[in-house]
Scaffold this motif. Structure first.
Motif, PDB file in Angstrom:
ATOM      1  N   CYS A 150      -1.412   4.349  -9.439  1.00 21.77           N
ATOM      2  CA  CYS A 150      -1.295   3.210  -8.505  1.00 21.77           C
ATOM      3  C   CYS A 150      -2.520   2.313  -8.624  1.00 21.77           C
ATOM      4  CB  CYS A 150      -1.142   3.720  -7.080  1.00 21.77           C
ATOM      5  SG  CYS A 150      -1.230   2.410  -5.846  1.00 21.77           S
TER       6      CYS A 150
ATOM      7  N   HIS B 200       1.931  -0.173  -2.992  1.00 23.67           N
ATOM      8  CA  HIS B 200       0.885   0.423  -2.153  1.00 23.67           C
ATOM      9  C   HIS B 200       0.734  -0.556  -0.996  1.00 23.67           C
ATOM     10  CE1 HIS B 200      -3.249   2.532  -1.726  1.00 23.67           C
ATOM     11  NE2 HIS B 200      -3.191   1.610  -0.776  1.00 23.67           N
TER      12      HIS B 200
ATOM     13  N   HIS C 181      -2.891   6.319  -0.035  1.00 22.56           N
ATOM     14  CA  HIS C 181      -1.680   5.764  -0.638  1.00 22.56           C
ATOM     15  C   HIS C 181      -0.497   5.854   0.324  1.00 22.56           C
ATOM     16  CE1 HIS C 181       1.062   4.445  -3.794  1.00 22.56           C
ATOM     17  NE2 HIS C 181       1.911   5.324  -3.281  1.00 22.56           N
TER      18      HIS C 181
ATOM     19  N   LYS D 249      -2.965   8.041  -5.556  1.00 24.45           N
ATOM     20  CA  LYS D 249      -1.921   8.263  -6.542  1.00 24.45           C
ATOM     21  C   LYS D 249      -2.457   7.770  -7.882  1.00 24.45           C
ATOM     22  CE  LYS D 249       3.077   7.670  -6.541  1.00 24.45           C
ATOM     23  NZ  LYS D 249       3.450   6.599  -7.481  1.00 24.45           N
TER      24      LYS D 249
ATOM     25  N   CYS E 257      -4.630   2.091  -5.407  1.00 27.29           N
ATOM     26  CA  CYS E 257      -5.430   3.316  -5.201  1.00 27.29           C
ATOM     27  C   CYS E 257      -6.687   3.246  -6.068  1.00 27.29           C
ATOM     28  CB  CYS E 257      -4.632   4.563  -5.570  1.00 27.29           C
ATOM     29  SG  CYS E 257      -3.482   5.124  -4.301  1.00 27.29           S
TER      30      CYS E 257
HETATM   31 ZN    ZN Z   1      -1.739   3.676  -4.030  1.00 22.72          ZN
END
Ligand code: ZN
Ligand code: 5GP
Length: 116
Positions: A6, A100, A48, A3, A9
């Motif tokens: 994020c 996350h 994610h 993502k 991520c």
């Molecule tokens: Zn993530």
């Protein structure tokens, strides 16, 4: 799979640097930037998943793998014998700040129970 907004991520994709302790195709483990114990490692899936509220049956193996890696890392970090804690905060009341999925591996000192 990842993502774009994020932070974990980005850490998993090495777009943001971290102190990496362990990595494989599915999982990354790195030092928490604001440690709460002498050993404080975060273990994340590279995929994610926002939280435990979002896991599906397809994630069963991945979740098992993360916990297996956690047990190995606890031994590698030298906290297995004295004891340690593996926790995952879920949602607002669970104290989850980063959306996350991640496990905290905490050790190196005696930990209090119950948590606040
Ligand atoms: Zn993530
Ligand atoms: P949560 O409250 O979501 O369960 O835990 C998030 C954890 O991520 C916190 O312990 C926090 O210190 C850690 N953290 C947040 N941003 C970063 C970062 O950019 N790098 C690292 N290594 N840890 C982070």
């Amino acid at each position: 799979m990842t993502k774009s907004d994020c932070i974990f991520c980005k850490i998993g994709a090495k777009e943001i640097p971290s102190s990496i302790i362990y990595e494989d195709e599915q999982v990354m483990a790195f030092k928490d930037i604001n440690p709460s114990a002498p050993v404080h490692i975060l273990i994340i899936p590279k995929k994610h998943i926002a939280s435990f509220n979002d896991v599906t049956e397809d994630d069963e193996k991945l979740l098992g793998h993360i916990q297996f890696i956690a047990s190995r890392l606890a031994a590698d970090m030298g906290v297995a014998e004295q004891g340690y804690r593996l926790v995952s905060n879920c949602g607002k009341w669970g104290g989850q700040d980063v959306l996350h999925l991640h496990y905290h591996l905490l050790g190196g000192r005696e930990l209090n129970w119950p948590p606040g």
